[in-house]
Design an enzyme around this catalytic site. Structure first.
Site, PDB file in Angstrom:
ATOM      1  CE1 TYR A 171      -4.115   1.832   0.519  1.00 32.83           C
ATOM      2  CE2 TYR A 171      -2.794   3.172   2.004  1.00 32.83           C
ATOM      3  CZ  TYR A 171      -3.953   2.984   1.272  1.00 32.83           C
ATOM      4  OH  TYR A 171      -4.929   3.942   1.288  1.00 32.83           O
ATOM      5  CB  SER A 175       1.005  -5.499   2.970  1.00 33.75           C
ATOM      6  OG  SER A 175       0.146  -4.655   3.689  1.00 33.75           O
ATOM      7  CD  GLN A 176      -2.382  -1.873  -2.426  1.00 31.49           C
ATOM      8  OE1 GLN A 176      -3.177  -1.003  -2.152  1.00 31.49           O
ATOM      9  NE2 GLN A 176      -1.316  -1.640  -3.192  1.00 31.49           N
ATOM     10  CG  ASP A 195       0.635  -7.521  10.760  1.00 28.43           C
ATOM     11  OD1 ASP A 195       0.454  -6.296  10.883  1.00 28.43           O
ATOM     12  OD2 ASP A 195       0.734  -8.080   9.658  1.00 28.43           O
ATOM     13  CG  HIS A 215       2.340  -5.185   8.112  1.00 27.04           C
ATOM     14  ND1 HIS A 215       1.433  -6.168   7.830  1.00 27.04           N
ATOM     15  CD2 HIS A 215       2.341  -4.383   7.016  1.00 27.04           C
ATOM     16  CE1 HIS A 215       0.905  -5.972   6.637  1.00 27.04           C
ATOM     17  NE2 HIS A 215       1.430  -4.902   6.132  1.00 27.04           N
TER      18      HIS A 215
END
Lengths: 326, 326, 326, 326, 326, 326
Positions: free
Chosen positions: F92, F188-189, F274, F303
């Site tokens: 992101y 993640s994204q 996370d 994360h």
């Protein structure tokens, strides 16, 4: 350091070198010309929010490129003849909210128009107006300050300033409104928009410009890391190769350059501890302001400026300015 | 964890053991009796804040022990006969500010009385009313929550609740006011005060209680370390030998105990992410509330509750409640 | 910026314009005169805290307007004749705590008196002395710095300084104490109180003034936003119309003005990274100090100043000062 | 959530599965055996810090592998015969400071020995004792918790616990000390060290264990991200392949395992809001503690525990424990 | 203030007084002499990390006092003849990680050697090399900046700089490497190490020095309170009596003093908003740098400097520097 | 609480009720159908970034509605025949950066395609691809999570997922690529996008899904207030009347719903600490994942997940998966 900016005596005479491109005026002349071509009559829809003593209208008017922009028009229920009108622009991230969020000027006997800011209104007060981009939307730092920033033509605030310009055009033609008595008002982003329109439009009779944003970007990003000015910093940090382009675009939207062109009487305000819109950026605009002007300085305030104390100053200033003209 | 409190289904039926001393009712009966003895006619001074469409009065009335308490009375300029009146109490740290900070209810056609909170009004909106302590002021944690907390007789909120009680007594007797239609309103501390008075006074017709503070202290200090509830924590941390005394005093001022005694219809609101007045403390009061009641639940809001969305709910609720009675 | 204040070379010669009203001396003369009229003999109650090698007394003496102020008197168990006495004032928010919190000076062979600070003692070390206000208590920002700040007569520190003054009067008359050898000591608020009393009382033989608070308020609030100086900023931010009144009151309580009147030898200390009591506010007092003086500068310390290193400096200074007199 | 750990009723009976390797006792037996082999007579050097009523000695004794460890021995000036002695261990990051930082127990009539913690003493109170590593020092997260953590033999606290063990051996043999009356005392890290030594040494008569650190590491790192427990988390985050090794090593140094072996009477304390040494880690040790025991629970305190209130509890407990034995 | 340091025009000519002891050169000459005496052939162990197109070696070489230091040597799989080699030093707290964390220079056709930093590698990227202290380890603030800081002989960075020096000696002798084309590279701590070695070693052909740490300590600690420079501040705050000693030691390890002795061409980079390694500390080194030099200035960047934009600058600079020589 | 989510044993079996509209599959079928209609051949432009051992192409391909999307294709310079290809999606706020930011998979012998994320790339790594909105852009909270969120048709991630889908379509047809061996990868994204495409496209041979974002929105916003999930919270807080609409839209883009439809073998990773993508949201997707699957659990990581340790797991997993097929 609480007084992180210049000492007050330096602020009072701070006139930094202005930077603008040669076609600044042409750019805006042409933008206005194009925008006016899209003019359409506004639609006023009476709405009921349980407020017996005011009349409230949900207004849709044509802004930049004729796009549909929302606003509230609030009129005192009991009135005689045409009314002076305060046209208000909202602070960063907020939208027009609800009519009962805006009851000051109608209580004081004025018409009051609150313009929704396109695309904004999801951070605090809700907004209802979409932003319409002409072109694909280049990568931007989340927010609005770097939206389309690689070109003055595509920059977000070109659309916003034209919406605001057209709001004045539109409102001043309404039958309920005295077209000779349009007062612009706004704080922070609202102050920056009001300042720009007071330079671009000949229909403005007075300006209320509180703790204005969108002024003297270059210094702003060097002296504060508070949002939203810091959106520019973050963008430049990632797009190292586009820094000059960014500041070139911003020069077309700098309150300092508009101030140097404004003519109507204005009341400014500034908080000396304001780290969102640092005092030197406000004074840069104020000191260049070309019309009659006055400023209220709040030495122990941040971005709230003079708050309710300053409300009284504005009520007085508007009353006096109107009566002096008469 | 954003949802740091109980799940909604548990909140809805949360009825924690109430703790009150046997003389709770006697304490308040006697306090009211004593306070009423000091009653004096209020002084209403018309003031001009450039607001043509409302009439504003600077009110001085006799509160706890007849001490002089300030307030604003705001009436619509154009009106017929006696008006229902909304009596409003302010949130923690704020004072009555200026009349133009309070224009909602007069625009909606009601009389509106805003009570200044003694000693408060230096954190955000300015206040004008001093606190008068009967006795020397024991060491306290800065703020108001532990002021005089070692004894119910000397506790700060005893004086505040009596001011609020007397505000209702006084306002309901004014010639402009319909004494049968007194609505109490407040958010946070204002909600806590309104809740207390709705239990203590028989003159209240309806209650608007938003995100109330001053409810279920014991749980509040265990679930949040946000100010102002945390003032109690800080005090107990230093005065380790006085913890029981503190919670005994607070029991006389707990919204949960007032809720169990209230009778008028009430509209509550709560933000499920509120860490200032955690949802379980609000629901504890709401679930015990003995009158007709309804609650608006805002699942993604903090202490702002439903904000302007909830304003509409309140306008509707008041209108409906009044009309149902007629 | 860690060195957020002036460079050391500027600090050493910093002598800002002093501001005091003409009746500064009269104000204090009259205040002292009135206070002395209330003098009563102190009550000393022997208390047992399991400390075999010291004698501890719970002292109640008459302070401002004869109000009952608490303190601990600690004496070495094994002693010969009258003892020099260190009179100590506590830092902001703390109270007198327990006798075993204060064992330095008795271990070093001195009598030691610790004055409780009225109303304080709920933030860290517990206090036992209430504050008694003469008048209603105007709205104030939570804390003590703006308590009664609208008038020098009602300002909180008028009462505190008189308590401290009377502590010296009272202690110096005790049979166990050598009245010619009273040393005042304090850090932060304690340093500010000690500084004031060293100017107001003729009974002080030496002053230990560490990282003093309550000095040069005007600069303090412009250079730091740390509490507690920031209480003043917050108050001025809300009470915009009372700023001048506030600073007029504070001028009667400014350590800089007391320093210019003090006569006894003094040892100061300062931390160059202190953001609670910024170095320039300390040096303003030190540079104006009219008696013999010395200062220890701690270049990498914050508000803790020289900590235990400086304790040694104080032990040496007191010993030397006493011996030089003999 | 302020009460982020278990409810008090669960804490009181919390007995988590203990994890220790089979050779736990052998490991320590051998470590002690080896350490004792290095014993040398301590060096006591009288020092003058201007404290007339105590005698202070700069002590150098032989700790782990005979390495030179520093400490202060503080004796009341006026005394009769041998004295009971409180042996004190310091909290994390601090050193022995100066003698006048430690005046409680001598004022109460006891001998007092404060052990410097090797390598520590640069965060708050200064230390004077180096750490001597036997082996190269593997990569570690800054601090002391992961120093040599890949092997129980090289782990930092093996050396510290042996220093502490030898401090007891050494001090109890001094002519001024009553070897039957050695009391261990410490808060946080000091409490963890004291707890370990009370299990390892037969010379301990009583234990004062405040808000102990170094207990139940596994839960600690899952329930708090405050330093210093979080040093372990940071290390495991980077050295993902060594997690099991780390917790194996730590099991040899876990207060829970020492508690299960201790025999002397003990007074514990715990703050229910302590996020440095969370309540469940303290109760895990307390509940397993095999000797006579008591605990003071401070419901609104953090890592300061009961502060000066608890000092009184300790003074009482020691007095009572000594007198009961007599 | 985002631009918290000097304006750019001042930075460009900033040449603060250098402080070094007379024996600076002797100290290093002797250190190098001693270190070289321990030289042993490195051990290269081929390792397989699933990277088909590079060859990776786990290197163990002899550093300070012949201690075993780890590194990765990464070579392009397909190559002709000897290769130029980039020797890289890692930023503070990180270790050598894994070979696939370092693929830039081999992709660009160079040999690449990454030196593990002794004792580090537990904060972000894992390290595998222990630190071996010659002497007991005096109390230090957690981290590496004050490890052994009381004496240049025992200071941690003496060992690190010698490891780095020996890395160059060792790598340049490998058969796969063109010994005439050794380029040093590093950012932050890595930049500081590279700068030191470029002055100490005659084998360096070019220097890439990004946002260097370990430069101009005295100013650094006065202008930033960010870690890791603040480790020095914290140490000096506790060890008030050792401040001068600390800065004397640091002078032997100051990049400014090394810069004045360096000869090879260098490319520096600086972020004008860098609060970890403030611009004036970087410019102090750059302005004193005695070889050919250039600097890239990133006006809106923090400690990341020019990031990937600057990678390109480095690739170009190395290519150009090599080709110019040919 | 560091372990703020469920205990691991609950996470392992966490299968929350899935919510999807009946037309979920139709919606995507039609979206894909429409998108495919715009397909055009990609443009590959060879670019030189001084990387001798890889070939880099600036790729422009047709994404959603044929809009021009950027990417980098990186190929090992020395290769035989068609290569398996890793298609990577970025986290992101980041863009595709520069080719030398992505050297892992080419070093390992694979083709590597990195897709630029439209509109993103101004927060950390720069992006070059604009977002093209079909319709006016409704008010949104700054960021991308609420862009067009009032309708699945206009939602930002509809365009992104189609770009990613088309990236796979396009890349798999290139002559250098083995179309049977397309592996999707992202963290993640990037993991959320990869997960969606692995369900929507039949051309995916394996999935690497690290700490995925865009999964189980409803729980995410209740359990974390970290950005970017909190963008949804902020939006719902302001647009109280649109909450249901928002979650209806999000259901079409929920990784949990895609997981239930995916078929290829997958390797997931999760950090138990996370707070950006909380473990329960990751396990909700993992547990529903319908293909062969495995997960690496990193108990002390946030994360960053398993960082470089996990890189090795991915290299192994891809190698094994490819070889098993052969």
């Amino acid at each position: 350091m609480v007084y992180f900016d210049m000492p007050l005596e330096d602020l009072r005479k701070y006139l930094p070198q202005r930077y603008e491109e040669k076609d600044f005026d042409d750019f805006w002349k042409q933008t206005i010309h194009e925008t006016r071509g899209y003019f359409q009559e506004p639609i006023l829809k009476k709405v009921d929010f349980y407020l017996q003593n005011v009349e409230t209208f949900d207004v849709t008017f044509s802004g930049y490129r004729g796009q549909k922009i929302k606003g509230w028009l609030i009129l005192p229920k009991f009135r005689n003849g045409k009314l002076p009108c305060v046209v208000e622009f909202v602070g960063y991230g907020g939208g027009r909210g609800f009519p009962y969020d805006w009851l000051l000027w109608s209580a004081a006997g004025y018409a009051h128009f609150i313009m929704d800011t396109r695309g904004q209104g999801s951070n605090w007060m809700k907004g209802d107006t979409p932003d319409y981009e002409d072109n694909p939307s280049d990568p931007q730092y989340p927010g609005f300050l770097t939206k389309g920033v690689l070109n003055p033509e595509t920059y977000y605030y070109r659309r916003v300033f034209m919406d605001a310009f057209m709001a004045v055009e539109t409102i001043s033609q309404l039958e309920q409104i005295d077209s000779q008595t349009i007062i612009l008002s706004g704080a922070s982003q609202g102050g920056g928009i009001a300042l720009a329109v007071s330079a671009l439009s000949s229909k403005v009779m007075a300006l209320l410009c509180d703790v204005p944003f969108l002024c003297h970007y270059k210094r702003a990003v060097q002296i504060t890391d508070s949002m939203p000015y810091a959106e520019i910093t973050r963008y430049c940090k990632t797009h190292i190769d586009k820094i000059q382009t960014v500041f070139r675009t911003l020069s077309y939207f700098d309150g300092v350059n508009f101030a140097a062109r404004a003519k109507c009487p204005a009341l400014f305000s500034v908080g000396l501890m304001d780290d969102i819109c640092p005092p030197s950026t406000v004074f840069a605009a104020y000191n260049y302001y070309a019309g009659e002007k006055d400023i209220r300085i709040y030495p122990y305030n941040n971005h709230e400026g003079g708050g309710s104390f300053h409300t009284l100053e504005k009520l007085k200033f508007v009353k006096k300015t109107i009566s002096m003209r008469e």
